[in-house]
Design a protein around this motif. Sequence first.
Motif, mmCIF file in Angstrom:
data_model
loop_
_atom_site.group_PDB
_atom_site.id
_atom_site.type_symbol
_atom_site.label_atom_id
_atom_site.label_comp_id
_atom_site.label_asym_id
_atom_site.label_seq_id
_atom_site.Cartn_x
_atom_site.Cartn_y
_atom_site.Cartn_z
ATOM 1 N N ILE A 113 0.812 -1.105 0.163
ATOM 2 C CA ILE A 113 0.046 -0.092 0.073
ATOM 3 C C ILE A 113 0.848 1.097 0.073
ATOM 4 O O ILE A 113 1.630 1.520 0.768
ATOM 5 C CB ILE A 113 -1.025 0.023 1.201
ATOM 6 N N MET A 114 0.791 1.932 -0.968
ATOM 7 C CA MET A 114 1.603 3.294 -1.029
ATOM 8 C C MET A 114 0.881 4.690 -1.086
ATOM 9 O O MET A 114 0.064 4.661 -1.863
ATOM 10 C CB MET A 114 2.616 3.209 -2.175
ATOM 11 N N ASP A 115 1.143 5.265 -0.066
ATOM 12 C CA ASP A 115 0.373 6.524 -0.040
ATOM 13 C C ASP A 115 0.949 7.804 -1.137
ATOM 14 O O ASP A 115 1.789 7.649 -1.722
ATOM 15 C CB ASP A 115 1.006 7.323 1.311
ATOM 16 N N GLY A 116 -0.222 8.128 -1.522
ATOM 17 C CA GLY A 116 -0.198 9.120 -2.777
ATOM 18 C C GLY A 116 0.807 10.176 -2.411
ATOM 19 O O GLY A 116 1.125 11.055 -3.457
ATOM 20 N N GLY A 117 1.069 10.558 -1.160
ATOM 21 C CA GLY A 117 2.236 11.631 -0.894
ATOM 22 C C GLY A 117 3.376 11.113 -0.858
ATOM 23 O O GLY A 117 4.300 12.106 -0.819
ATOM 24 N N VAL A 118 3.679 10.028 -1.210
ATOM 25 C CA VAL A 118 5.130 9.581 -1.696
ATOM 26 C C VAL A 118 5.652 10.180 -2.737
ATOM 27 O O VAL A 118 4.734 10.243 -3.986
ATOM 28 C CB VAL A 118 5.396 7.888 -1.425
ATOM 29 N N SER A 119 6.795 10.767 -3.096
ATOM 30 C CA SER A 119 7.253 11.059 -4.316
ATOM 31 C C SER A 119 6.758 10.713 -5.372
ATOM 32 O O SER A 119 6.846 9.393 -5.787
ATOM 33 C CB SER A 119 8.865 11.290 -4.253
ATOM 34 N N PRO A 120 6.244 11.387 -6.523
ATOM 35 C CA PRO A 120 5.436 10.495 -7.718
ATOM 36 C C PRO A 120 6.884 10.095 -8.306
ATOM 37 O O PRO A 120 6.759 9.276 -9.237
ATOM 38 C CB PRO A 120 5.086 11.701 -8.351
ATOM 39 N N ILE A 121 7.944 10.366 -8.352
ATOM 40 C CA ILE A 121 9.347 9.894 -9.165
ATOM 41 C C ILE A 121 9.418 8.560 -8.407
ATOM 42 O O ILE A 121 9.640 7.520 -9.157
ATOM 43 C CB ILE A 121 10.349 10.750 -8.969
ATOM 44 N N TYR A 122 9.428 8.516 -7.023
ATOM 45 C CA TYR A 122 9.617 7.162 -6.409
ATOM 46 C C TYR A 122 8.585 6.113 -6.946
ATOM 47 O O TYR A 122 8.795 4.835 -6.914
ATOM 48 C CB TYR A 122 9.719 7.521 -4.861
ATOM 49 N N ARG A 123 7.324 6.539 -6.907
ATOM 50 C CA ARG A 123 6.372 5.918 -7.142
ATOM 51 C C ARG A 123 6.497 5.171 -8.560
ATOM 52 O O ARG A 123 6.334 4.040 -8.954
ATOM 53 C CB ARG A 123 4.893 6.403 -6.939
ATOM 54 N N LYS A 124 6.974 5.989 -9.555
ATOM 55 C CA LYS A 124 7.072 5.730 -10.774
ATOM 56 C C LYS A 124 8.230 4.421 -10.873
ATOM 57 O O LYS A 124 8.262 3.555 -11.675
ATOM 58 C CB LYS A 124 7.467 6.583 -11.744
ATOM 59 N N HIS A 174 -7.790 15.771 0.403
ATOM 60 C CA HIS A 174 -7.801 16.712 1.553
ATOM 61 C C HIS A 174 -9.246 16.840 2.023
ATOM 62 O O HIS A 174 -9.950 17.383 1.204
ATOM 63 C CB HIS A 174 -7.049 17.523 1.403
ATOM 64 N N GLY A 175 -9.660 16.447 3.329
ATOM 65 C CA GLY A 175 -10.792 16.928 3.830
ATOM 66 C C GLY A 175 -11.919 16.427 2.962
ATOM 67 O O GLY A 175 -11.863 15.052 2.549
ATOM 68 N N SER A 176 -12.835 17.009 2.573
ATOM 69 C CA SER A 176 -13.790 16.619 1.583
ATOM 70 C C SER A 176 -13.631 16.939 0.145
ATOM 71 O O SER A 176 -14.851 16.836 -0.328
ATOM 72 C CB SER A 176 -15.273 17.349 2.289
ATOM 73 N N GLU A 177 -12.505 17.628 0.038
ATOM 74 C CA GLU A 177 -12.505 17.819 -1.182
ATOM 75 C C GLU A 177 -12.547 16.760 -2.385
ATOM 76 O O GLU A 177 -11.736 15.562 -1.989
ATOM 77 C CB GLU A 177 -11.187 18.608 -1.634
ATOM 78 N N SER A 178 -13.072 16.893 -3.409
ATOM 79 C CA SER A 178 -13.330 15.761 -4.451
ATOM 80 C C SER A 178 -12.035 15.601 -5.584
ATOM 81 O O SER A 178 -11.739 14.683 -6.043
ATOM 82 C CB SER A 178 -14.518 15.705 -5.294
ATOM 83 N N VAL A 179 -11.432 16.807 -5.524
ATOM 84 C CA VAL A 179 -10.284 16.918 -6.356
ATOM 85 C C VAL A 179 -8.897 16.965 -5.719
ATOM 86 O O VAL A 179 -9.030 17.137 -4.557
ATOM 87 C CB VAL A 179 -10.121 18.192 -7.249
ATOM 88 N N PRO A 180 -8.077 16.242 -6.040
ATOM 89 C CA PRO A 180 -6.548 15.970 -5.030
ATOM 90 C C PRO A 180 -6.363 17.423 -4.885
ATOM 91 O O PRO A 180 -6.232 18.319 -6.046
ATOM 92 C CB PRO A 180 -5.731 15.259 -6.026
ATOM 93 N N ALA A 181 -5.618 17.721 -3.616
ATOM 94 C CA ALA A 181 -5.166 18.937 -3.389
ATOM 95 C C ALA A 181 -4.060 18.772 -2.377
ATOM 96 O O ALA A 181 -3.550 19.899 -1.731
ATOM 97 C CB ALA A 181 -6.536 19.791 -2.761
ATOM 98 N N GLY A 182 -3.461 17.643 -2.307
ATOM 99 C CA GLY A 182 -2.418 17.453 -1.681
ATOM 100 C C GLY A 182 -2.843 17.179 -0.128
ATOM 101 O O GLY A 182 -4.171 16.816 0.252
ATOM 102 N N GLY A 183 -1.972 17.347 0.967
ATOM 103 C CA GLY A 183 -2.481 17.163 2.298
ATOM 104 C C GLY A 183 -1.578 15.893 2.806
ATOM 105 O O GLY A 183 -0.868 15.451 2.453
ATOM 106 N N GLN A 184 -2.077 15.810 4.295
ATOM 107 C CA GLN A 184 -1.555 14.679 4.775
ATOM 108 C C GLN A 184 -2.029 13.414 4.221
ATOM 109 O O GLN A 184 -3.009 13.115 3.734
ATOM 110 C CB GLN A 184 -1.641 14.942 6.388
ATOM 111 N N THR A 185 -1.338 12.373 4.959
ATOM 112 C CA THR A 185 -2.020 11.140 4.571
ATOM 113 C C THR A 185 -3.331 10.840 4.952
ATOM 114 O O THR A 185 -3.735 11.009 6.297
ATOM 115 C CB THR A 185 -1.042 9.995 5.108
ATOM 116 N N SER A 186 -4.102 10.232 4.080
ATOM 117 C CA SER A 186 -5.652 9.845 4.347
ATOM 118 C C SER A 186 -5.706 8.498 5.148
ATOM 119 O O SER A 186 -5.178 7.358 4.639
ATOM 120 C CB SER A 186 -6.368 9.728 3.150
#
Lengths: 129, 440, 483
Positions: free
Chosen positions: B141-152, B172-184
């Motif tokens: 399971i990889m968090d989307g906040g991990v560097s996208p370069i690393y994920r690739k 982030h919160g209730s936002e439906s579009v990605p907006a960054g933030g802490q790990t969900s």
Amino acid sequence: MEIMDHYLYTKEHEWINIEDNIGTIGITDYAQSALGDITYVEFPQQDQEVDQFEQFVSVESVKAASDIFSPMSGKVIEVNQKLEDNPALVNKDCYIKGWIAKIEIKDMDESNNLMSAEEYRNYLESLEH
Amino acid sequence: MLGVIGVKSIDDLFVDIKPQHVPKSFHLPSGLSEYEVLRRLTELSLKNNVYLTPFIGGGYYDHYVPAAVGMLISRGEFYTAYTPYQPECAQGTLQGLFEFQSHMCALTGMEVANASLYDGGTALYEAMMMAIRITGRDKIIMDGGVSPIYRKILRTYTHHLHYQFEETPVVHGSESVPAGGQTSRQEIEKRLDKNTAAVILQNPNFFGAIDDFTDIIEKAHAVGALVIVSVYPISLGLLKTPGDMDADIVTGEGQSLGLPLNFGGPYLGFMCVKKQYVRKMPGRIVGETVDAQGRRCFVNILQAREQHIRREKATSNICTNVSLCALQAAIFMSIVGKGGLKEMAQLNLDKAEYAKQCLEKVKGVQVQRSWPTFNEFTICLPQDASQVVARMMDKGFAAGFDLGRYYKGMEKYLLVAVTEKRTKEEIDRYAKALAEVLCN
Amino acid sequence: MQLIFEKSVKGRRGFRFGTCDVPVKAQVPVKYARKDDAPLPEVSELDAVRHYTHLSQQNFSIDTHFYPLGSCTMKYNPKFTETIARLAGFTDLHPLLPQLASGEKLTQGALQVLYELEQWMCEITGFCAFTLQPLAGAHGELTGIMLMAAYHKAKGNTKKKYVIIPDSAHGTNPASAAVAGYETISIPSNKDGGMDLEALKSAISNEVAGLMMTVPSTYGVFESNIEEIARLIHSVDGIMYYDGANLNAVLGRFRPGDVGFDVMHINTHKTFTTPHGGGGPGAGPVGVNAKLEKFLPISRVIKKPDGTYALNYDYPDSIGYIASFYGNFALLVRAYAYMLMLGQEGLQQTTDHAVLNANYIMTKLKKHYKLCFDRLCMHETVFCAAFQAQRGVRAIDVAKFLIDQKIHPPTVYFPISVPEAIMIEPTETESKQTMDHFIQKMIEADELSKTNPLAFKEFPKTMPISRPDEVKAARDVKTSYFR
């Protein structure tokens, strides 16, 4: 090379000592001497099922890591925890205190595929020539 | 010498290379003098623009490197030696690497460190493979906040292997579009199960958000999964250590520890683990021992795990690592020291906070304030960030990294990094330039 | 020597970052803050300078000692490449710049270096494209095997399971193949040091994905059946991998791309003399022929019609990202500068002299040490300490003797298929005088093994430490000052 009379042996220099349906497994004097100072024994999982001659343990020395194969099929019921802190026991007393794992033997007939002490002694001699 | 060997010409030494093996072509320019090469390369170096004031990070930062670091690492005894196969004539390298390992333990709060891996991305890949080996499980399971370069990178290496790979969305919160933030937490927890080998997290994450993963780690451990945390070493001057969070494996990019940006390398991958996993750890490890006279000394240890002995059963295929970079980082950490690292981290924090305050005042700019950050943060612009970045170049700034490049839906977001090297005056000018770009 | 941590004095500082010039004092929320300061050393700059200078003096290195470490190509690292690698236009360049919109214009010089280096490497090896991204030789191997896997996947070769590797190969070969998901088949060597063709034939099947081969081999022997081996492997649509570890032996005399190899890696720290750094950083560029080109990792450097350089990510068949950026750039720059200086003629001479030097040492020592293969060698020669071992003196003992003679020992116990191996690679940059001195010391070691074999057990005697207790190091694992 020391050999235990009532144990059974493999060509890969493992021994098994069968008492009822429990087999205690270790490596022979020849094997420990060839490996040199043993620094670490990597055990199988508790309850792991192993087949005869399947790799289930590895033994490390400074410059080598060797696979240890189970002499018979069965379920791992115990490993020698003392080796965790004191792997040198395998060098010092490979047949008694330096045992590695115990298995619950699945098929006693497999012992026919192993060598007796006498046969193993002859086998070792054949290796020297 | 030819006479000693018993041949007439050098060509006779190559008799095994048959006529049909002679190269079909081997046309290269003639050699140049040292001065000519230097002139040519100087010209090429001047075609690179290193004069933009950098507010760009993304995991790679413009930190100050004390002069002594560069001087010391340039000693030929260090950089023209090889892997310390003969410890008696390599104690310099070995002790230096032992000190590096100690520094990394100090920084991360972990028990054991290795003597380096290639870079932050490949170190994370090695950590993932290690977790798979330890647990015997195959889901990551990889968090989307991990560097996208690393994920690739991780995707590439596992593409043809049969691992289950789940990336959690960045919401982030209730936002439906990605907006960054802490790990969900929710996104991670709903995926945790008995097949999970590891959860991969990053602190601060790619958006600059800092976090305390203790709760996630506890939940992961409850199902027998390991947790890998990728960290930014300088931030650990102030931030809670992954050791304190009970992380199992910690990796990261050590470029910030005294290495130049160098257009992408060489950098410094590092890995720290709990002691119980030391024998499953890839890469070289230096250990302490004594010599025949009982004097303390250092050697490569646990080599039986490595490819030159274990071959196809090795813990990794790695051979050469980045010893010199590790030593450079060790020297950096020694010179900067306990007080210096904290001071450096605090300056990063303060200046980034000041930059946030300045940018907040720019019309149309929205600074993401919903999560705490270290020295990098996200701003939302009223227009496409990549175009803003391009126009900021003309004003003399590398304004940041546009997140739309790696995150769909975040085209208006810009990632801004502020290190200790940025002055108040530079930050003020940056805010002013951005205001100008945005109102035109 | 004390550790830097043991020289620490509370409150001492080696560096100050200066006062904060912004009117803000921020704080990390307690929940996210570390409890205690990281226990780094507290030393002055002078303390650190003396410490690391003294440490450096405990190393043997090319700059200070002859270093004939077989298989590692420890040639002199010319100083001008260091000057070049430290140009601010290279060191201060942020790797994300060219990924910004219109950011490529900021990095034209760096991209040109990469582009031209790829072209040079193609011409040197006979391949049609290179990626400079792999960060070390083994990383190049893994990349190459992933390209192999991508090829088979694209061709629908679903049964491919095995990679064939000769027993003389570096351990990285089987390890790389295994990491990429393949099983390995080891092929023994024949009496001349080449591959046992019969064994190879019996290993060939439709399940063979490819073969990895080092030419010349780690025995320093040039394989005489390359065409036949390539034919066999290609007959089952396998991929021929060339391990370029020993490329220094064949520059200008042989190109793997010409004779059936499909993919290779280069160790720039060997052939193109980027410094070894005490064990890295290295660089392991990978070259491919047309069969594999479309699978190369992204990004790739291209030259546009207008003569400018750019990064291109648009290769739908690419295996993807294998590293964070464009390779170990600072090393690639050094390799490029080295090639520019040597040029075509210089590179060819490199190989000629490397092979000449190795044969010279081989000829001079073969009366004293048992040669593994009694024939001309390439850039390195493999002996074994069989005669000496009969007297109780092992290869490691000879190595320790040499340390006391202020010579870095050759590689010992590799290739693993040779018992008591001593593998010598002088490289082209050593003079006859240096080699003669080494030869003399090797002969002295042999003499001493006859007259006083027991003496060896105490070597080395002149170093800051004697032989370390490696068993203790492995049993009582201590990897940090703090534990």
